[in-house]
Design a protein around this motif. Structure first.
Motif, mmCIF file in Angstrom:
data_model
loop_
_atom_site.group_PDB
_atom_site.id
_atom_site.type_symbol
_atom_site.label_atom_id
_atom_site.label_comp_id
_atom_site.label_asym_id
_atom_site.label_seq_id
_atom_site.Cartn_x
_atom_site.Cartn_y
_atom_site.Cartn_z
ATOM 1 N N LEU A 52 0.635 -1.280 0.124
ATOM 2 C CA LEU A 52 -0.142 -0.277 -0.144
ATOM 3 C C LEU A 52 1.130 1.258 0.125
ATOM 4 C CD1 LEU A 52 -3.237 0.696 0.467
ATOM 5 C CD2 LEU A 52 -2.425 1.286 2.452
ATOM 6 N N GLU A 53 2.128 1.031 0.841
ATOM 7 C CA GLU A 53 2.701 2.616 0.977
ATOM 8 C C GLU A 53 3.526 3.268 -0.750
ATOM 9 O OE1 GLU A 53 5.296 4.497 4.839
ATOM 10 O OE2 GLU A 53 6.780 2.099 3.464
ATOM 11 N N LEU A 54 4.203 1.744 -1.127
ATOM 12 C CA LEU A 54 4.524 1.517 -2.064
ATOM 13 C C LEU A 54 4.116 2.541 -3.558
ATOM 14 C CD1 LEU A 54 6.833 -1.345 -2.596
ATOM 15 C CD2 LEU A 54 7.691 0.813 -1.771
ATOM 16 N N LEU A 55 2.627 2.367 -3.428
ATOM 17 C CA LEU A 55 1.382 2.387 -4.557
ATOM 18 C C LEU A 55 0.729 3.604 -4.469
ATOM 19 C CD1 LEU A 55 -0.583 2.043 -6.382
ATOM 20 C CD2 LEU A 55 -2.441 1.125 -5.219
ATOM 21 N N TYR A 56 1.454 4.128 -2.359
ATOM 22 C CA TYR A 56 0.389 5.896 -2.593
ATOM 23 C C TYR A 56 1.948 6.753 -2.933
ATOM 24 C CZ TYR A 56 -0.114 9.571 0.755
ATOM 25 O OH TYR A 56 -1.155 10.798 1.275
ATOM 26 N N VAL A 57 3.113 6.087 -3.147
ATOM 27 C CA VAL A 57 3.725 7.399 -3.361
ATOM 28 C C VAL A 57 4.382 7.532 -4.890
ATOM 29 C CG1 VAL A 57 7.046 7.308 -3.216
ATOM 30 C CG2 VAL A 57 5.326 6.654 -1.674
ATOM 31 N N SER A 58 3.979 5.939 -5.768
ATOM 32 C CA SER A 58 3.961 6.167 -6.930
ATOM 33 C C SER A 58 2.945 6.909 -7.659
ATOM 34 C CB SER A 58 3.706 4.193 -7.448
ATOM 35 O OG SER A 58 4.526 3.770 -6.786
ATOM 36 N N ALA A 59 2.131 6.840 -6.675
ATOM 37 C CA ALA A 59 0.942 7.781 -7.516
ATOM 38 C C ALA A 59 1.025 9.504 -7.047
ATOM 39 C CB ALA A 59 -0.529 7.738 -5.897
ATOM 40 N N LEU A 60 1.886 9.563 -5.505
ATOM 41 C CA LEU A 60 1.833 10.671 -5.270
ATOM 42 C C LEU A 60 3.106 11.842 -6.035
ATOM 43 C CD1 LEU A 60 1.853 10.456 -1.290
ATOM 44 C CD2 LEU A 60 0.008 11.052 -3.457
ATOM 45 N N PHE A 61 3.729 10.468 -6.998
ATOM 46 C CA PHE A 61 5.160 11.013 -7.621
ATOM 47 C C PHE A 61 4.233 11.102 -9.121
ATOM 48 C CE2 PHE A 61 7.794 11.166 -3.725
ATOM 49 C CZ PHE A 61 8.512 12.367 -4.023
ATOM 50 N N HIS A 62 3.432 10.029 -9.556
ATOM 51 C CA HIS A 62 3.608 10.230 -11.156
ATOM 52 C C HIS A 62 3.398 10.818 -11.830
ATOM 53 C CE1 HIS A 62 -0.636 10.872 -11.037
ATOM 54 N NE2 HIS A 62 -1.213 10.420 -11.933
ATOM 55 N N ASP A 63 2.979 12.364 -11.677
ATOM 56 C CA ASP A 63 2.729 13.107 -12.261
ATOM 57 C C ASP A 63 3.793 14.344 -11.935
ATOM 58 O OD1 ASP A 63 1.134 12.115 -14.534
ATOM 59 O OD2 ASP A 63 -0.838 13.540 -13.331
ATOM 60 N N LEU A 64 4.460 14.196 -10.977
ATOM 61 C CA LEU A 64 5.873 15.365 -10.155
ATOM 62 C C LEU A 64 6.769 15.855 -11.307
ATOM 63 C CD1 LEU A 64 5.707 16.231 -7.495
ATOM 64 C CD2 LEU A 64 7.906 15.429 -6.963
ATOM 65 N N GLY A 65 6.619 14.568 -12.487
ATOM 66 C CA GLY A 65 7.677 15.708 -13.977
ATOM 67 C C GLY A 65 7.208 16.261 -14.395
ATOM 68 N N LEU A 66 6.268 16.859 -13.848
ATOM 69 C CA LEU A 66 5.132 17.442 -15.166
ATOM 70 C C LEU A 66 5.169 19.208 -14.307
ATOM 71 C CD1 LEU A 66 1.959 16.936 -15.191
ATOM 72 C CD2 LEU A 66 3.408 16.597 -17.255
ATOM 73 N N THR A 67 6.058 18.859 -12.665
ATOM 74 C CA THR A 67 6.267 20.529 -12.199
ATOM 75 C C THR A 67 7.690 20.958 -12.538
ATOM 76 O OG1 THR A 67 7.209 19.347 -10.311
ATOM 77 C CG2 THR A 67 4.781 19.082 -10.068
ATOM 78 N N LYS A 68 7.748 22.367 -12.998
ATOM 79 C CA LYS A 68 8.910 23.056 -13.012
ATOM 80 C C LYS A 68 9.978 22.215 -11.803
ATOM 81 C CE LYS A 68 6.948 27.106 -13.569
ATOM 82 N NZ LYS A 68 6.611 28.792 -13.837
ATOM 83 N N GLU A 69 9.805 21.629 -10.579
ATOM 84 C CA GLU A 69 10.719 21.537 -9.700
ATOM 85 C C GLU A 69 11.646 19.973 -10.496
ATOM 86 O OE1 GLU A 69 13.445 21.850 -6.991
ATOM 87 O OE2 GLU A 69 11.559 23.304 -7.190
ATOM 88 N N TYR A 70 10.558 19.497 -11.352
ATOM 89 C CA TYR A 70 11.449 17.598 -11.566
ATOM 90 C C TYR A 70 11.247 18.073 -13.063
ATOM 91 C CZ TYR A 70 11.003 17.066 -6.758
ATOM 92 O OH TYR A 70 11.545 17.413 -5.177
ATOM 93 N N ASN A 71 11.246 19.560 -13.675
ATOM 94 C CA ASN A 71 11.284 18.905 -15.237
ATOM 95 C C ASN A 71 12.350 18.376 -15.583
ATOM 96 O OD1 ASN A 71 10.117 19.274 -17.871
ATOM 97 N ND2 ASN A 71 7.879 20.006 -17.367
#
Length: 211
Positions: A54-73
């Protein structure tokens, strides 16, 4: 632990820190979307009686679109890979085993890759199913209506259909070539109808091979 739709929201320090990163660098659109994706995927896993972390799925979901943000793009990688790399760096700080870290990386990197993701490990397949349900309505009629409404009440859609496509485009409009061979090319062409990526057949026919 807070429970929504019968799913316990992870509240370890790792989970809280992951949530804080999305709150800091994301926005309301990505926050609500990512949490819905997690819950949709987790419920699907529960319904199918799948074993998953459950925790790995949670982290995956929270980070899955983080590459769209200026900080991580990044300037030249697919946004899915940017998010996957961010998650890997994050998990390595907590000495998470390599196998688990790789699972999260795969889940995020493949979340827009139909025909592959759904056949991999549970965490990868469940993230893919959660994304598909929230973005395109995949499996909508098979998902329990009461749980669906409970999830949306806690993490509202708020004009999601109209806002998510521009959000995607903002994340990779400076690197449209990274959409070659994947569904996000449709997003680029939505805003730039005349844009064309390289063509696979042309790549073969115009390769440096003599025959």
């Amino acid at each position: 632990m807070r429970q929504i739709a019968g799913i316990q929201i992870p509240d370890s320090q790792l989970a809280k820190d992951a949530a804080d990163i999305l709150r800091e660098y994301g926005n309301e659109l990505l926050w609500n979307h990512s949490n819905r994706v997690f819950l949709f995927g987790a419920v699907n896993g529960q319904k199918a009686q799948q074993k998953y972390d459950l925790e790995l799925l949670y982290v995956s979901a929270l980070f899955h679109d983080l590459g769209l943000t200026k900080e991580y793009n990044s300037p030249d990688l697919r946004f899915e890979v940017d998010g996957a790399n961010a998650a890997r760096s994050f998990l390595q700080q907590y000495q998470i085993p390599h196998e688990s870290t790789q699972l999260v990386w795969d889940a995020i990197a493949l979340h827009t890759t139909p025909g592959v993701a759904e056949h991999k490990e549970s965490e990868v397949a469940l993230l893919f199913s959660g994304v598909g349900l929230d973005v395109m309505g995949d499996g909508f009629d098979q998902f329990p209506e009461d749980l669906r409404e409970e999830i949306i009440t806690n993490f509202p859609r708020n004009n999601f259909k109209q806002e998510i496509i521009p959000a995607f485009y903002e994340g990779f409009k400076h690197k449209p070539e990274t959409t070659f061979g994947n569904m996000k090319e449709d997003v680029v062409q939505h805003f730039r109808p005349d844009y064309r990526n390289k063509n696979f057949c042309e790549c073969i026919l115009h390769s440096p091979w003599s025959e």
